[in-house]
Design a protein around this motif. Structure first.
Motif, mmCIF file in Angstrom:
data_model
loop_
_atom_site.group_PDB
_atom_site.id
_atom_site.type_symbol
_atom_site.label_atom_id
_atom_site.label_comp_id
_atom_site.label_asym_id
_atom_site.label_seq_id
_atom_site.Cartn_x
_atom_site.Cartn_y
_atom_site.Cartn_z
ATOM 1 N N LEU A 194 0.819 -1.238 -0.062
ATOM 2 C CA LEU A 194 0.054 -0.005 0.069
ATOM 3 C C LEU A 194 0.825 1.153 0.032
ATOM 4 O O LEU A 194 1.796 1.393 0.924
ATOM 5 N N GLY A 195 0.787 2.154 -1.309
ATOM 6 C CA GLY A 195 2.025 3.125 -0.978
ATOM 7 C C GLY A 195 3.055 2.553 -1.416
ATOM 8 O O GLY A 195 3.346 1.703 -1.816
ATOM 9 N N ASP A 196 4.091 3.204 -0.695
ATOM 10 C CA ASP A 196 5.566 2.886 -0.932
ATOM 11 C C ASP A 196 5.835 1.813 0.228
ATOM 12 O O ASP A 196 7.218 1.337 0.080
ATOM 13 N N ILE A 197 5.004 1.151 0.980
ATOM 14 C CA ILE A 197 5.076 0.553 1.924
ATOM 15 C C ILE A 197 4.775 -1.032 1.393
ATOM 16 O O ILE A 197 3.807 -1.255 1.075
ATOM 17 N N ASP A 198 5.962 -1.774 1.562
ATOM 18 C CA ASP A 198 5.640 -3.180 1.175
ATOM 19 C C ASP A 198 6.067 -4.127 2.507
ATOM 20 O O ASP A 198 7.354 -3.949 2.880
ATOM 21 N N ILE A 199 4.964 -4.786 2.923
ATOM 22 C CA ILE A 199 5.370 -5.535 4.072
ATOM 23 C C ILE A 199 5.226 -6.907 4.209
ATOM 24 O O ILE A 199 4.348 -7.376 3.284
ATOM 25 N N VAL A 230 -2.557 11.368 5.461
ATOM 26 C CA VAL A 230 -3.908 11.813 4.807
ATOM 27 C C VAL A 230 -3.596 13.063 3.700
ATOM 28 O O VAL A 230 -3.927 12.973 2.517
ATOM 29 N N ILE A 231 -2.851 13.824 4.184
ATOM 30 C CA ILE A 231 -2.368 14.907 3.045
ATOM 31 C C ILE A 231 -1.041 14.762 2.491
ATOM 32 O O ILE A 231 -1.211 14.736 1.160
ATOM 33 N N ASP A 232 -0.198 14.677 2.959
ATOM 34 C CA ASP A 232 1.225 14.166 2.329
ATOM 35 C C ASP A 232 1.230 12.952 1.570
ATOM 36 O O ASP A 232 1.436 13.093 0.467
ATOM 37 N N ASP A 233 0.765 11.976 2.246
ATOM 38 C CA ASP A 233 0.817 10.719 1.735
ATOM 39 C C ASP A 233 -0.415 10.327 0.888
ATOM 40 O O ASP A 233 -0.555 9.019 0.156
ATOM 41 N N LYS A 234 -1.579 11.060 0.863
ATOM 42 C CA LYS A 234 -2.655 10.690 0.318
ATOM 43 C C LYS A 234 -3.133 9.060 0.531
ATOM 44 O O LYS A 234 -3.461 8.610 -0.417
ATOM 45 N N ILE A 235 -3.199 8.899 1.563
ATOM 46 C CA ILE A 235 -3.600 7.582 2.044
ATOM 47 C C ILE A 235 -5.024 7.138 1.362
ATOM 48 O O ILE A 235 -5.209 5.818 1.026
ATOM 49 N N LEU A 236 -5.865 8.105 1.269
ATOM 50 C CA LEU A 236 -7.229 7.785 0.826
ATOM 51 C C LEU A 236 -6.909 7.682 -0.596
ATOM 52 O O LEU A 236 -8.345 7.243 -1.003
ATOM 53 N N GLU A 237 -6.165 7.806 -1.335
ATOM 54 C CA GLU A 237 -6.164 7.610 -2.858
ATOM 55 C C GLU A 237 -5.494 6.500 -3.356
ATOM 56 O O GLU A 237 -5.249 6.077 -4.385
ATOM 57 N N LEU A 238 -4.717 5.776 -2.370
ATOM 58 C CA LEU A 238 -3.823 4.627 -2.621
ATOM 59 C C LEU A 238 -4.642 3.320 -3.054
ATOM 60 O O LEU A 238 -5.742 3.107 -2.468
ATOM 61 N N HIS A 239 -4.085 2.546 -3.821
ATOM 62 C CA HIS A 239 -4.781 1.232 -4.020
ATOM 63 C C HIS A 239 -3.665 0.266 -3.555
ATOM 64 O O HIS A 239 -2.688 0.057 -3.981
ATOM 65 N N GLY A 240 -4.320 -0.622 -2.638
ATOM 66 C CA GLY A 240 -3.200 -1.637 -2.185
ATOM 67 C C GLY A 240 -3.584 -3.157 -2.544
ATOM 68 O O GLY A 240 -4.732 -3.366 -3.194
ATOM 69 N N GLN A 241 -2.683 -3.965 -2.127
ATOM 70 C CA GLN A 241 -2.923 -5.357 -2.395
ATOM 71 C C GLN A 241 -2.099 -6.279 -1.436
ATOM 72 O O GLN A 241 -1.257 -6.089 -0.974
ATOM 73 N N GLU A 248 1.279 -3.722 11.056
ATOM 74 C CA GLU A 248 2.628 -4.057 10.389
ATOM 75 C C GLU A 248 2.762 -2.912 9.392
ATOM 76 O O GLU A 248 3.921 -2.392 9.134
ATOM 77 N N TRP A 249 1.569 -2.631 8.613
ATOM 78 C CA TRP A 249 1.995 -1.542 7.688
ATOM 79 C C TRP A 249 2.327 -0.228 8.472
ATOM 80 O O TRP A 249 3.313 0.543 7.733
ATOM 81 N N VAL A 250 1.900 0.143 9.477
ATOM 82 C CA VAL A 250 2.238 1.288 10.174
ATOM 83 C C VAL A 250 3.680 1.275 10.584
ATOM 84 O O VAL A 250 4.505 2.369 10.663
ATOM 85 N N LYS A 251 4.024 0.192 11.048
ATOM 86 C CA LYS A 251 5.580 0.209 11.497
ATOM 87 C C LYS A 251 6.607 0.258 10.053
ATOM 88 O O LYS A 251 7.225 0.967 10.374
ATOM 89 N N GLY A 252 5.976 -0.300 9.198
ATOM 90 C CA GLY A 252 6.704 0.020 8.102
ATOM 91 C C GLY A 252 6.835 1.352 7.415
ATOM 92 O O GLY A 252 7.715 2.151 7.017
ATOM 93 N N TRP A 253 5.584 1.884 7.439
ATOM 94 C CA TRP A 253 5.345 3.428 7.108
ATOM 95 C C TRP A 253 6.248 4.207 8.346
ATOM 96 O O TRP A 253 6.853 5.305 8.030
ATOM 97 N N VAL A 297 -7.152 -3.223 -1.900
ATOM 98 C CA VAL A 297 -7.505 -2.538 -0.879
ATOM 99 C C VAL A 297 -7.303 -1.021 -0.745
ATOM 100 O O VAL A 297 -6.445 -0.468 -1.482
ATOM 101 N N THR A 298 -8.571 -0.391 -0.507
ATOM 102 C CA THR A 298 -8.251 1.117 -0.246
ATOM 103 C C THR A 298 -8.743 1.505 1.203
ATOM 104 O O THR A 298 -9.556 0.792 1.885
ATOM 105 N N ILE A 299 -8.311 2.566 1.506
ATOM 106 C CA ILE A 299 -8.339 3.289 2.902
ATOM 107 C C ILE A 299 -9.484 4.143 2.520
ATOM 108 O O ILE A 299 -9.354 5.319 2.020
ATOM 109 N N GLN A 300 -10.603 3.945 3.264
ATOM 110 C CA GLN A 300 -11.807 4.831 3.205
ATOM 111 C C GLN A 300 -11.767 6.004 4.089
ATOM 112 O O GLN A 300 -12.191 7.281 3.800
#
Lengths: 245, 245
Positions: free
Chosen positions: A22-27, B6-17, B41-46, B127-130
């Motif tokens: 998701l984004g630049d993060i790949d876990i 939300v603003i810098d990384d635009k998490i609400l516009e990302l498409h994950g898998q 885990e994703w937040v850890k990576g972020w 996966v999208t963050i709503q």
């Protein structure tokens, strides 16, 4: 298929990973219970990759997952299961009531091949396949103490048929069934023993045998459960002895 | 942190898998329930990617997941939650008994920030963050009909504190708490109402207030639950009326 997986594709030597991007993060996802549910998807990808023709079952609740012979859906039936090899098989075989109905209506369901993966996930999320088996249903089921087949029973109601530990080298209390016929014998006894299905016990076996004969031209010879049940007890508890004073 | 996501990384516009890689096969995992467990885990990576310093909590059973100020573990506490935005929040806040012990011992636990993701997974596994929220515990909890706090009760035994639907624009029956003080009032009442914790009800509030004052130099003024409980009922059922003949 087993050879293709184990010998050609060396599945037992591969290192897999579940990843979340998701984004630049790949876990790396480190949840063991996920693997069991995604091996079926993996097999789908693998069959496509091998250009093996298949059709999917519209009903994901019942076996099989795959029809490997889409032009004739009575042969080449494949069900995929996976479990954490460091624990006991955690998957269900089928809902008992649905299963006894199903094999009367579709006796070829008895011949589904179970492709079973025993996986491991390390602490850092590396997935390896420890074992691959192809089995018939009677090779992965057994009796239990009070029932002729190993059942999940909740609040005195019969739910799922549960697998045996068929691969154990340690002594197990009950062996897997030797034959299709003994498996049917155990099922019939369970149909009778289960209050929810007892009303079908009088005719279930006859109906099954008739349908099976229509399908395969062979009338199976099913033993009575009381005549075979003891042969599936592999160990007897040592009787308790009073110490002599 | 909210702005960065939300603003810098635009998490609400990302498409994950979520993907599973084993051998040459790379599949997309389409299991919604997995996402909830891997956002942490994703937040850890972020955080690592953003070069934000953090320490992990050794005890994964209790909040917080992250200490964002590792040199002082009483501030900058962050707990990550995620739930399928098409359903109600499915996560637990905490085990009730553990929680009432914890906030007496560590009153700063009351100030944990909850970083909450509302995700969606499409049928093809995207996966999208709503929604993203940062909330305090009293902003995501509420009373229920028979208890001053929304509890999971199994076989008459109190288990988990469960979240409210804090983001609903539709009419809800019970509002989230307005203040930390009202949340404590509700907790105290639940300590008394719960047979398993009633023996602590006489001293629980005093102990908490003493510890909180030691930590923050402020003595909170906790209302009695009976004086505030009605203000959290947001709708009354329309009384049943007999039809006039």
């Amino acid at each position: 298929m087993y050879n293709l997986l184990v010998i050609d594709d060396k599945i037992l030597e591969l290192h897999g990973q579940i990843r979340f991007l998701l984004g630049d993060i790949d876990i790396i996802v480190k949840q063991k219970d996920v693997v069991g549910n995604i091996m079926q998807e993996w097999v789908k990808g693998w069959l496509a990759n091998k250009k093996v023709e298949y059709a999917l079952n519209d009903n994901s609740q019942m076996p099989p997952d795959f029809y490997l012979n889409p032009s004739n859906k009575t042969i080449g039936l494949l069900e995929v299961k996976a479990f954490n090899r460091n624990a006991s098989p955690g998957f269900d075989i089928a809902d008992f009531r649905m299963y006894i109905d199903e094999i009367v209506k579709k006796p070829y369901m008895l011949d589904v091949d179970y492709l079973i993966f025993g996986y491991d996930m390390s602490d850092d999320g590396v997935v390896t396949i420890q074992d691959v088996w192809i089995k018939k249903v009677w090779e992965i089921t057994r009796r239990m103490k009070d029932w002729p087949i190993n059942l999940q029973i909740k609040d005195k109601v019969v739910h799922k048929i549960r697998p045996a530990v068929w691969y154990s080298t340690a002594r197990v209390e009950y062996n897997v069934f030797d034959t299709k016929e003994d498996f049917i014998s155990a099922l019939e006894e369970a149909v009778y023993q289960n209050p929810d299905t007892r009303d079908r016990a009088g005719t279930w076996k006859i109906k099954f045998l008739d349908e099976y004969e229509k399908q395969y031209g062979v009338r199976l010879d099913i033993p009575r459960w009381q005549n075979v049940s003891n042969s599936y007890v592999s160990s007897k508890k040592v009787p308790y002895k009073h110490k002599t004073k």
